[in-house]
Design an enzyme around this catalytic site. Structure first.
Site, PDB file in Angstrom:
ATOM      1  N   SER A 320       0.826  -1.211   0.000  1.00 14.78           N
ATOM      2  CA  SER A 320       0.000   0.000   0.000  1.00 14.78           C
ATOM      3  C   SER A 320       0.859   1.260   0.000  1.00 14.78           C
ATOM      4  O   SER A 320       2.073   1.219   0.229  1.00 14.78           O
ATOM      5  CB  SER A 320      -0.918   0.009   1.224  1.00 14.78           C
ATOM      6  OG  SER A 320      -0.163   0.295   2.378  1.00 14.78           O
ATOM      7  N   CYS A 321       0.203   2.397  -0.226  1.00 14.59           N
ATOM      8  CA  CYS A 321       0.904   3.682  -0.277  1.00 14.59           C
ATOM      9  C   CYS A 321       0.974   4.337   1.093  1.00 14.59           C
ATOM     10  O   CYS A 321       0.894   5.555   1.211  1.00 14.59           O
ATOM     11  CB  CYS A 321       0.192   4.623  -1.246  1.00 14.59           C
ATOM     12  SG  CYS A 321       0.140   3.958  -2.889  1.00 14.59           S
ATOM     13  N   ASP A 322       1.069   3.541   2.144  1.00 12.32           N
ATOM     14  CA  ASP A 322       1.156   4.083   3.492  1.00 12.32           C
ATOM     15  C   ASP A 322       2.530   3.782   4.071  1.00 12.32           C
ATOM     16  O   ASP A 322       3.006   2.644   4.001  1.00 12.32           O
ATOM     17  CB  ASP A 322       0.064   3.447   4.371  1.00 12.32           C
ATOM     18  CG  ASP A 322      -0.039   4.135   5.717  1.00 12.32           C
ATOM     19  OD1 ASP A 322       1.002   4.251   6.407  1.00 12.32           O
ATOM     20  OD2 ASP A 322      -1.145   4.550   6.091  1.00 12.32           O
ATOM     21  N   ASN A 363      -6.449   1.285  -0.754  1.00  5.61           N
ATOM     22  CA  ASN A 363      -5.717   1.321  -2.030  1.00  5.61           C
ATOM     23  C   ASN A 363      -6.347   0.415  -3.093  1.00  5.61           C
ATOM     24  O   ASN A 363      -5.693  -0.007  -4.043  1.00  5.61           O
ATOM     25  CB  ASN A 363      -4.244   0.891  -1.853  1.00  5.61           C
ATOM     26  CG  ASN A 363      -3.309   2.054  -1.572  1.00  5.61           C
ATOM     27  OD1 ASN A 363      -2.181   1.844  -1.158  1.00  5.61           O
ATOM     28  ND2 ASN A 363      -3.739   3.284  -1.782  1.00  5.61           N
TER      29      ASN A 363
END
Ligand SMILES: *Cc1c(COP(=O)(O)O)cnc(C)c1O
Length: 373
Positions: A320-322, A363
């Site tokens: 994910s983009c975290d 996401n």
């Protein structure tokens, strides 16, 4: 990994997915029962609420520790009797208490005056038990801060229960999850036994002790066998209660399902963030939000494999983009030097606290696929 899981994975299911061998759950139940025949088993549903698991355990004669109305209804749908369910969360919605009471659920946990009043209002006549906060020494996933009260407060609340129209039934504790030693159980039993005596002397004998969960799964390091826990628990029970043993309950979650499941994942990217980095970063198609929530603080360190060959150090991260979606940066993990994008990575002993923690659509990733075989 069991042979059944290995042959299922040979068909290359789409990843990420959890594959769980139900025979292993049946064996875990039988082993827990044999190790501590004195205690009734209440499976902690939150560890893995799959209907296949609930049906198997209901048929095997397990009882259930449910934390919410949907968990209670899942147990009933799986064939459990309402009498075999304990509403064990100390934080319950009034509407959920009323609905559980209407279903016939007999047992309710609490650790505050406010919750006790809610139970009295919405489940009149119910049996209640008070959760005591105990030392979580030895637990890799502690629970001590958020739940439980002191012996002194518990005494006052138990004594107040009859006046509220409730039946004071017993006491409970939880020594923390993935408990790697027996000491916390021994300390907790010694502590709550004093309150049993106190209540008896005050004219309010109670008959049940719920020893909670905590029994560990073997991840990378050895953990004591069930027998070591049962021997220590029964010795402490006899030392502190003598011949006047209360009814005993245990609420295993992790130990019932942890070792029954394997997550198959795919390496999405394998790279060095900086040319001089010794460690490769391996980004999987499952991460902290895809179900591996217990990698928070690197508390639970799963065994992870990815085929054969010479290995080198890696950092393991999710897709994910975290920025917090990194599973292991401090714990030294090693994976094959030949690992590349598209290869399968197996995360072992992931039957507990993985599918139930998977997020919804973060996401755009679907919740973890599950196969019960
Ligand atoms: C989570 C929980 C359990 C199960 O704990 P494990 O460590 O998985 O055995 C048991 N009882 C209560 C009240 C819980 O919240």
């Amino acid at each position: 990994m069991t042979p059944k899981i290995a042959s299922f994975l040979a068909s290359h299911p789409a990843t990420p997915c959890l594959v769980l061998d139900l025979d292993q759950v049946a064996e875990n139940f039988a082993r827990l029962r044999a190790a501590l025949p004195e205690a009734a088993i209440y499976y902690a549903v939150k560890a893995n609420p799959a209907p296949q698991i609930l049906r198997l355990l209901a048929q095997a004669g397990s009882c259930f520790d449910a934390a919410s109305l949907p968990e209670i209804e899942a147990c009933l749908a799986a064939g459990a009797k309402a009498e075999a369910i304990s509403f064990g969360n100390t934080v319950k919605k009034p509407s959920a208490i009323a609905a559980a009471h209407a279903h016939g659920v007999p047992l309710y946990a609490f650790d505050s005056a406010e919750e006790l009043e809610k139970i009295a209002a919405h489940a009149p006549g119910a049996k209640i038990y008070c959760r005591i906060a105990v030392n979580n020494v030895g637990a890799e996933w502690p629970l001590s801060k958020k739940f439980g009260t002191t012996l002194e407060k518990a005494k006052a609340l138990m004594l107040a229960a009859p006046g509220l129209g409730l039946v004071p039934h017993g006491l409970s504790f939880h020594v923390g999850s993935q408990q790697t030693g027996t000491l916390a159980y021994e300390l907790a039993i010694a502590e709550v036994a004093m309150l049993f005596t106190d209540l008896k002397n005050a004219g309010l004998p109670v008959q049940m002790l719920n020893l909670g969960g905590g029994f560990p799964t073997r991840y990378q390091e050895d953990v004591p066998e069930h027998d070591a826990f049962s021997t220590a628990i029964m010795a402490a029970m006899r030392q502190h209660f003598g011949n006047d043993l209360p009814d005993m309950l245990i609420e295993p979650g992790r130990a019932m399902v942890g070792n029954a499941g394997v997550v198959a994942a795919e390496a999405v990217l394998v790279c060095r963030r900086m040319p001089e980095d010794e460690r490769r970063w391996v980004y999987l198609d499952i991460g902290r939000f895809g179900g591996l929530a217990e990698t928070e603080g690197e508390a639970i360190r799963y065994r992870i494999t990815a085929g054969e060959g010479a290995t080198g150090p890696v950092v393991l991260a999710g897709p994910s983009c975290d920025g917090v979606d990194v599973m292991y940066e401090k714990t030294p993990y090693q994976l094959p030097l030949g690992l590349k994008s598209g290869d399968t990575v197996l995360i072992h002993d992931t039957g507990a606290y993985v599918t139930s923690y998977a997020s919804q659509n973060f996401n755009g990733f679907a919740p973890l696929a599950e196969y019960y075989i």
